[in-house]
Design an enzyme around this catalytic site. Sequence first.
Site, mmCIF file in Angstrom:
data_model
loop_
_atom_site.group_PDB
_atom_site.id
_atom_site.type_symbol
_atom_site.label_atom_id
_atom_site.label_comp_id
_atom_site.label_asym_id
_atom_site.label_seq_id
_atom_site.Cartn_x
_atom_site.Cartn_y
_atom_site.Cartn_z
ATOM 1 N N ARG A 146 -3.105 -10.081 5.354
ATOM 2 C CA ARG A 146 -3.601 -10.206 3.969
ATOM 3 C C ARG A 146 -2.509 -9.687 3.041
ATOM 4 O O ARG A 146 -2.175 -8.501 3.073
ATOM 5 C CB ARG A 146 -4.870 -9.386 3.820
ATOM 6 C CG ARG A 146 -5.511 -9.448 2.433
ATOM 7 C CD ARG A 146 -6.784 -8.606 2.374
ATOM 8 N NE ARG A 146 -7.405 -8.679 1.060
ATOM 9 C CZ ARG A 146 -7.054 -7.892 0.033
ATOM 10 N NH1 ARG A 146 -6.070 -6.992 0.178
ATOM 11 N NH2 ARG A 146 -7.664 -8.012 -1.141
ATOM 12 N N LYS B 80 0.800 -1.224 0.000
ATOM 13 C CA LYS B 80 0.000 0.000 0.000
ATOM 14 C C LYS B 80 0.834 1.277 0.000
ATOM 15 O O LYS B 80 2.028 1.257 0.311
ATOM 16 C CB LYS B 80 -0.993 -0.039 1.158
ATOM 17 C CG LYS B 80 -2.108 -1.064 0.844
ATOM 18 C CD LYS B 80 -3.205 -1.125 1.878
ATOM 19 C CE LYS B 80 -4.278 -2.122 1.441
ATOM 20 N NZ LYS B 80 -5.316 -2.319 2.472
HETATM 21 N N1 LIG Z 1 -10.178 -7.032 4.882
HETATM 22 C C1 LIG Z 1 -9.498 -6.316 3.967
HETATM 23 N N2 LIG Z 1 -9.858 -6.368 2.666
HETATM 24 C C2 LIG Z 1 -9.165 -5.621 1.743
HETATM 25 N N3 LIG Z 1 -9.546 -5.648 0.438
HETATM 26 C C3 LIG Z 1 -8.866 -4.904 -0.481
HETATM 27 C C4 LIG Z 1 -7.765 -4.141 -0.085
HETATM 28 C C5 LIG Z 1 -7.035 -3.332 -1.101
HETATM 29 O O1 LIG Z 1 -5.949 -4.059 -1.586
HETATM 30 P P1 LIG Z 1 -6.017 -4.839 -2.982
HETATM 31 O O2 LIG Z 1 -7.130 -5.825 -2.960
HETATM 32 O O3 LIG Z 1 -4.689 -5.358 -3.330
HETATM 33 O O4 LIG Z 1 -6.333 -3.670 -4.033
HETATM 34 P P2 LIG Z 1 -7.675 -3.303 -4.770
HETATM 35 O O5 LIG Z 1 -8.678 -2.969 -3.716
HETATM 36 O O6 LIG Z 1 -7.265 -2.139 -5.641
HETATM 37 O O7 LIG Z 1 -8.106 -4.512 -5.586
HETATM 38 N N4 LIG Z 1 -7.355 -4.090 1.212
HETATM 39 C C6 LIG Z 1 -8.061 -4.818 2.145
HETATM 40 C C7 LIG Z 1 -7.702 -4.798 3.549
HETATM 41 O O8 LIG Z 1 -6.753 -4.094 3.977
HETATM 42 N N5 LIG Z 1 -8.449 -5.551 4.404
#
Ligand SMILES: Nc1nc2ncc(COP(=O)(O)OP(=O)(O)O)nc2c(=O)[nH]1
Length: 291
Positions: A265, A230
């Site tokens: 995660r 992030k």
């Molecule tokens: N529980 C939980 N769920 C999450 N889902 C998405 C993201 C964002 O990361 P990512 O899925 O890699 O990116 P994007 O939302 O752009 O797909 N972060 C979290 C988090 O910190 N906690």
Amino acid sequence: MRPESPPAPLVLRRSTFHWGSRTYIMGVLNVTPDSFSDGGRFLDPEAAVEQALALEAAGADIVDVGGESTRPYADPVTEEEELRRTVPVIEAIRRRSDVPVSIDTTKAAVAEAALAAGADMINDVSALRADPRMAETAARHGAPVVLMHMRGTPGTMQDDTHYDDLVGEVHDFLAERVAWAEARGIPRGKILVDPGIGFGKSYQGNLVLLNRLDALLDIGVPVLVGPSRKAFLGAVTGRAAPAERDAATLGAVAAAALRGCHVVRVHDPAPTVDVLKAVDAIRSETLPDPG
Ligand SMILES: Nc1nc2ncc(COP(=O)(O)OP(=O)(O)O)nc2c(=O)[nH]1
């Protein structure tokens, strides 16, 4: 403040999560064209399934399937499109593996279809607030849920990142959401909380939340955290490209585990496994069983 005993174990398919015994890994599988760090890589269902199996082989205890980017100012995705992206992938994963799967969605219809397709758990970044039917869906399926703190929506959350008492406000929000979910038929033993790193927080706020993650332990349910790749890690290291932040992610994961986090995660489970083994051994002052 650490509670006397860890939360009750959680059974997800073939796996029993004995909270406190070690830090578990949720592997990220984004079936989106626009996720901030890996958008488009796994949009093809076959590529997505192969990645799910690779995440499992690399050490992920849960595979988190998401069909809508939640990055700041992301374009919302229709229910039909999110269903189209996620359900076939979950069905295909089920034909090849019994790895526990969570569906990363705020839409009850997507959660419903994902659970029917073989998902085991709901990861709702809105903490069951975006869709009034989500709590009932989870309760009816007996599905565990992750309740995450976010101020506003991905479209608004970065507009105001000031808090008078960030940790206190996140703690109280999550404690309230746990009580709210319990009152709607979701057992406490099937609830996890998440402070929402990067969701309506300043870069410095994310550092504070990670450093004081143990403040959430007295809510009495497992704590999950998602710092992987992030932007705040880019601010700390100067790594502008998310894919160059996996080393910094390991630092954030180590810090979270040392503070008693139960699940991390991450996009890259492979190096995370050994980092967590080391941190868990140090934290418990115990060598792992040789078996
Ligand atoms: N529980 C939980 N769920 C999450 N889902 C998405 C993201 C964002 O990361 P990512 O899925 O890699 O990116 P994007 O939302 O752009 O797909 N972060 C979290 C988090 O910190 N906690």
